[in-house]
Design a protein around this motif. Sequence first.
Motif, mmCIF file in Angstrom:
data_model
loop_
_atom_site.group_PDB
_atom_site.id
_atom_site.type_symbol
_atom_site.label_atom_id
_atom_site.label_comp_id
_atom_site.label_asym_id
_atom_site.label_seq_id
_atom_site.Cartn_x
_atom_site.Cartn_y
_atom_site.Cartn_z
ATOM 1 N N PHE A 145 2.573 -11.070 -49.644
ATOM 2 C CA PHE A 145 3.890 -10.465 -49.719
ATOM 3 C C PHE A 145 4.194 -9.991 -51.137
ATOM 4 O O PHE A 145 4.836 -8.971 -51.326
ATOM 5 C CB PHE A 145 4.956 -11.440 -49.241
ATOM 6 C CG PHE A 145 4.843 -11.767 -47.779
ATOM 7 C CD1 PHE A 145 4.794 -10.760 -46.830
ATOM 8 C CD2 PHE A 145 4.774 -13.075 -47.351
ATOM 9 C CE1 PHE A 145 4.679 -11.042 -45.482
ATOM 10 C CE2 PHE A 145 4.664 -13.371 -46.012
ATOM 11 C CZ PHE A 145 4.612 -12.361 -45.078
ATOM 12 N N LYS A 146 3.724 -10.734 -52.133
ATOM 13 C CA LYS A 146 3.916 -10.299 -53.515
ATOM 14 C C LYS A 146 3.194 -8.985 -53.768
ATOM 15 O O LYS A 146 3.729 -8.084 -54.413
ATOM 16 C CB LYS A 146 3.415 -11.368 -54.485
ATOM 17 C CG LYS A 146 4.273 -12.600 -54.535
ATOM 18 C CD LYS A 146 3.707 -13.599 -55.502
ATOM 19 C CE LYS A 146 4.496 -14.884 -55.482
ATOM 20 N NZ LYS A 146 3.910 -15.912 -56.348
ATOM 21 N N ILE A 147 1.977 -8.875 -53.247
ATOM 22 C CA ILE A 147 1.202 -7.643 -53.421
ATOM 23 C C ILE A 147 1.915 -6.482 -52.736
ATOM 24 O O ILE A 147 2.023 -5.386 -53.294
ATOM 25 C CB ILE A 147 -0.225 -7.814 -52.863
ATOM 26 C CG1 ILE A 147 -1.004 -8.784 -53.739
ATOM 27 C CG2 ILE A 147 -0.948 -6.475 -52.783
ATOM 28 C CD1 ILE A 147 -2.348 -9.176 -53.173
ATOM 29 N N ILE A 148 2.426 -6.711 -51.542
ATOM 30 C CA ILE A 148 3.113 -5.647 -50.814
ATOM 31 C C ILE A 148 4.377 -5.214 -51.551
ATOM 32 O O ILE A 148 4.655 -4.018 -51.690
ATOM 33 C CB ILE A 148 3.439 -6.101 -49.376
ATOM 34 C CG1 ILE A 148 2.148 -6.239 -48.576
ATOM 35 C CG2 ILE A 148 4.387 -5.115 -48.692
ATOM 36 C CD1 ILE A 148 2.323 -6.883 -47.223
ATOM 37 N N ILE A 149 5.144 -6.178 -52.048
ATOM 38 C CA ILE A 149 6.370 -5.844 -52.765
ATOM 39 C C ILE A 149 6.052 -5.081 -54.049
ATOM 40 O O ILE A 149 6.705 -4.081 -54.361
ATOM 41 C CB ILE A 149 7.182 -7.125 -53.057
ATOM 42 C CG1 ILE A 149 7.758 -7.664 -51.746
ATOM 43 C CG2 ILE A 149 8.300 -6.840 -54.050
ATOM 44 C CD1 ILE A 149 8.391 -9.021 -51.869
ATOM 45 N N GLU A 161 5.064 -1.531 -53.130
ATOM 46 C CA GLU A 161 6.211 -0.717 -52.742
ATOM 47 C C GLU A 161 7.040 -0.298 -53.951
ATOM 48 O O GLU A 161 7.528 0.826 -54.017
ATOM 49 C CB GLU A 161 7.089 -1.472 -51.744
ATOM 50 C CG GLU A 161 6.448 -1.641 -50.389
ATOM 51 C CD GLU A 161 6.171 -0.338 -49.685
ATOM 52 O OE1 GLU A 161 6.947 0.621 -49.864
ATOM 53 O OE2 GLU A 161 5.187 -0.282 -48.940
ATOM 54 N N ILE A 162 7.200 -1.183 -54.916
ATOM 55 C CA ILE A 162 7.952 -0.836 -56.130
ATOM 56 C C ILE A 162 7.230 0.253 -56.913
ATOM 57 O O ILE A 162 7.840 1.224 -57.354
ATOM 58 C CB ILE A 162 8.187 -2.096 -56.991
ATOM 59 C CG1 ILE A 162 9.180 -3.023 -56.296
ATOM 60 C CG2 ILE A 162 8.691 -1.722 -58.377
ATOM 61 C CD1 ILE A 162 9.298 -4.384 -56.932
ATOM 62 N N ILE A 206 8.630 4.080 -57.597
ATOM 63 C CA ILE A 206 8.732 4.652 -58.943
ATOM 64 C C ILE A 206 7.914 5.940 -59.039
ATOM 65 O O ILE A 206 8.363 6.933 -59.613
ATOM 66 C CB ILE A 206 8.293 3.626 -60.000
ATOM 67 C CG1 ILE A 206 9.314 2.484 -60.067
ATOM 68 C CG2 ILE A 206 8.126 4.263 -61.367
ATOM 69 C CD1 ILE A 206 8.846 1.302 -60.886
ATOM 70 N N PHE A 207 6.718 5.926 -58.449
ATOM 71 C CA PHE A 207 5.861 7.111 -58.464
ATOM 72 C C PHE A 207 6.544 8.293 -57.783
ATOM 73 O O PHE A 207 6.568 9.405 -58.316
ATOM 74 C CB PHE A 207 4.528 6.804 -57.780
ATOM 75 C CG PHE A 207 3.712 8.022 -57.463
ATOM 76 C CD1 PHE A 207 3.054 8.694 -58.474
ATOM 77 C CD2 PHE A 207 3.598 8.490 -56.166
ATOM 78 C CE1 PHE A 207 2.298 9.823 -58.199
ATOM 79 C CE2 PHE A 207 2.853 9.610 -55.876
ATOM 80 C CZ PHE A 207 2.200 10.277 -56.892
#
Length: 81
Positions: free
Chosen positions: A5-9, A12-13, A17-18
Amino acid sequence: MRPVFKIIIIYEIVFFIFWNFLYYSNPGVESWFKLENLTAVYTVLSTMALGFVFVYVVFITAKLTGMVKKIKSLKDPRSNF
């Protein structure tokens, strides 16, 4: 929280930003989004999928080659303080 979930969040951030950078840096993108709604949605979603596949392939490659174990075995340099 699980690492997945940390990797997914984080992904997504970074993606958000991109796309904000891309959207605001090119003046023609705004009118393109207004004229081509479905194309814009498809482009955003396909770019997200491509980025996810790239991150997943890098992660699986690191796991198969043993790099994940090596990274986990590194000591935290902040623990001396």
